[in-house]
Design a protein around this motif. Sequence first.
Motif, PDB file in Angstrom:
ATOM      1  N   MET A 195       0.843  -1.256  -0.100  1.00 14.29           N
ATOM      2  CA  MET A 195      -0.139  -0.018   0.110  1.00 14.29           C
ATOM      3  C   MET A 195       1.007   1.388  -0.043  1.00 14.29           C
ATOM      4  N   LYS A 196       0.363   2.377  -0.599  1.00 13.61           N
ATOM      5  CA  LYS A 196       1.068   3.587  -0.420  1.00 13.61           C
ATOM      6  C   LYS A 196       1.509   4.139   1.068  1.00 13.61           C
ATOM      7  N   GLY A 197       2.765   4.355   1.041  1.00 12.63           N
ATOM      8  CA  GLY A 197       3.132   4.664   2.623  1.00 12.63           C
ATOM      9  C   GLY A 197       4.291   3.974   2.653  1.00 12.63           C
ATOM     10  N   PRO A 198       4.454   3.605   4.113  1.00 13.33           N
ATOM     11  CA  PRO A 198       5.896   3.090   4.484  1.00 13.33           C
ATOM     12  C   PRO A 198       5.978   1.603   4.044  1.00 13.33           C
ATOM     13  N   ASP A 199       4.908   0.854   3.610  1.00 14.43           N
ATOM     14  CA  ASP A 199       5.314  -0.370   2.928  1.00 14.43           C
ATOM     15  C   ASP A 199       5.057  -0.520   1.692  1.00 14.43           C
ATOM     16  N   ALA A 200       5.305   0.542   0.806  1.00 15.95           N
ATOM     17  CA  ALA A 200       4.959   0.595  -0.844  1.00 15.95           C
ATOM     18  C   ALA A 200       5.647  -0.418  -1.279  1.00 15.95           C
ATOM     19  N   GLU A 201       7.036  -0.433  -0.936  1.00 15.21           N
ATOM     20  CA  GLU A 201       7.719  -1.371  -1.887  1.00 15.21           C
ATOM     21  C   GLU A 201       7.921  -2.850  -1.417  1.00 15.21           C
ATOM     22  N   PRO A 223      -1.846   1.573  -4.202  1.00 16.02           N
ATOM     23  CA  PRO A 223      -2.279   1.265  -5.698  1.00 16.02           C
ATOM     24  C   PRO A 223      -2.830   0.064  -6.180  1.00 16.02           C
ATOM     25  N   VAL A 224      -3.411   0.077  -7.236  1.00 14.36           N
ATOM     26  CA  VAL A 224      -3.772  -1.515  -7.620  1.00 14.36           C
ATOM     27  C   VAL A 224      -2.786  -2.143  -8.146  1.00 14.36           C
ATOM     28  N   GLU A 225      -1.682  -1.576  -8.743  1.00 15.82           N
ATOM     29  CA  GLU A 225      -0.477  -2.415  -9.148  1.00 15.82           C
ATOM     30  C   GLU A 225       0.338  -2.496  -7.940  1.00 15.82           C
ATOM     31  N   THR A 226       0.329  -3.136  -6.982  1.00 16.38           N
ATOM     32  CA  THR A 226       1.266  -3.209  -5.900  1.00 16.38           C
ATOM     33  C   THR A 226       2.418  -4.090  -6.399  1.00 16.38           C
ATOM     34  N   SER A 241      -7.554  -8.052  -8.191  1.00 14.84           N
ATOM     35  CA  SER A 241      -7.148  -6.710  -7.624  1.00 14.84           C
ATOM     36  C   SER A 241      -8.006  -6.100  -6.589  1.00 14.84           C
ATOM     37  N   GLY A 242      -7.318  -5.201  -5.707  1.00 16.98           N
ATOM     38  CA  GLY A 242      -8.097  -4.759  -4.731  1.00 16.98           C
ATOM     39  C   GLY A 242      -8.947  -3.474  -5.324  1.00 16.98           C
ATOM     40  N   GLY A 243      -8.651  -3.297  -6.556  1.00 16.70           N
ATOM     41  CA  GLY A 243      -9.383  -2.160  -7.344  1.00 16.70           C
ATOM     42  C   GLY A 243     -10.600  -2.753  -7.702  1.00 16.70           C
ATOM     43  N   ASP A 244     -10.786  -4.151  -7.848  1.00 14.31           N
ATOM     44  CA  ASP A 244     -12.177  -4.881  -8.322  1.00 14.31           C
ATOM     45  C   ASP A 244     -12.889  -4.838  -7.007  1.00 14.31           C
ATOM     46  N   ARG A 275     -10.486   6.614 -10.381  1.00 15.30           N
ATOM     47  CA  ARG A 275      -9.171   6.109 -10.630  1.00 15.30           C
ATOM     48  C   ARG A 275      -8.045   7.091 -11.312  1.00 15.30           C
ATOM     49  N   SER A 276      -8.813   8.004 -11.920  1.00 17.15           N
ATOM     50  CA  SER A 276      -8.001   9.093 -12.690  1.00 17.15           C
ATOM     51  C   SER A 276      -7.073   9.890 -12.204  1.00 17.15           C
TER      52      SER A 276
END
Length: 277
Positions: A195-201, A223-226, A241-244, A275-276
């Motif tokens: 997830m965006k933030g400290p765990d993003a990578e 983001p959707v593309e983790t 995906s989480g987006g779904d 999403r845009s």
Amino acid sequence: MKPFPPKPPIGPDTRLCMSLAARPGKFGSRFHNRLYDRLGLDFVYKAFTTTDLAAAIGGVRALGIRGCAISMPFKEDVIPLLDGLEGSAAAIDSVNTIVNDAGRLTGYNTDYIAIAELLDKAELSREAPFVLRGSGGMAKAVAAALRDRGHRNGTIVARNEATGRPLADLYGFDWRADAAGLAGSLIINVTPLGMKGPDAEALAFPEETVAASDVVFDVVALPVETPLMQLAARLGKRRISGGDVAIIQALEQFVLYTGVRPDIAEVEQAAAFARSA
């Protein structure tokens, strides 16, 4: 398509809906507000965070806020502050949606609805093993949906034994503290890893676990593309995906708040708009 009436200007009769999350995002606000605009509904949606959950829920009740989406880490802690729970929320002791009917607050779980729908669409074998990483409120929704679909051969991976083992025991699955050496036809990440933030990578599963899987499901929507989803794509895995999840659960919240179910074209347009940004 039949034209919709214009959305009224904000006034004293405008109904407010909101969300509470540790890390407020834009998707919910943009999705709901886009549909309000498109359908001519006198509603406004706003995302919030809080360090005082009880006071925030008191505000939902006192101010007549129609609906409130609940995200990590509040999905379980919010339950004692409500007046009742709808079936799926009661069954899994996790709330992601509050509906305010004249001061009575009822908790729902539209995450469960979304996950169950996506698992059915994927037509996964009920006999195949799965590995689920996480033990919070969303993990409960995923575990319950898997159990209710008839999956029995599963492992819950959670470093915190105090939450992981009881979750596994509740739904009849195994528990492990880490994913090393595990393999499953279906692997599901229900943690903030990626997830965006400290765990993003961070990668939610070892690469060898991803390589051994058939379907990779990451509930992270932003983001959707983790990293996990990117690795799954490179390895040619089927992906959910989480987006779904975000679209389906947000749609069900919208229906609960407004009583209106938009057609699929409107939903897809609102999701693309959300999403845009």
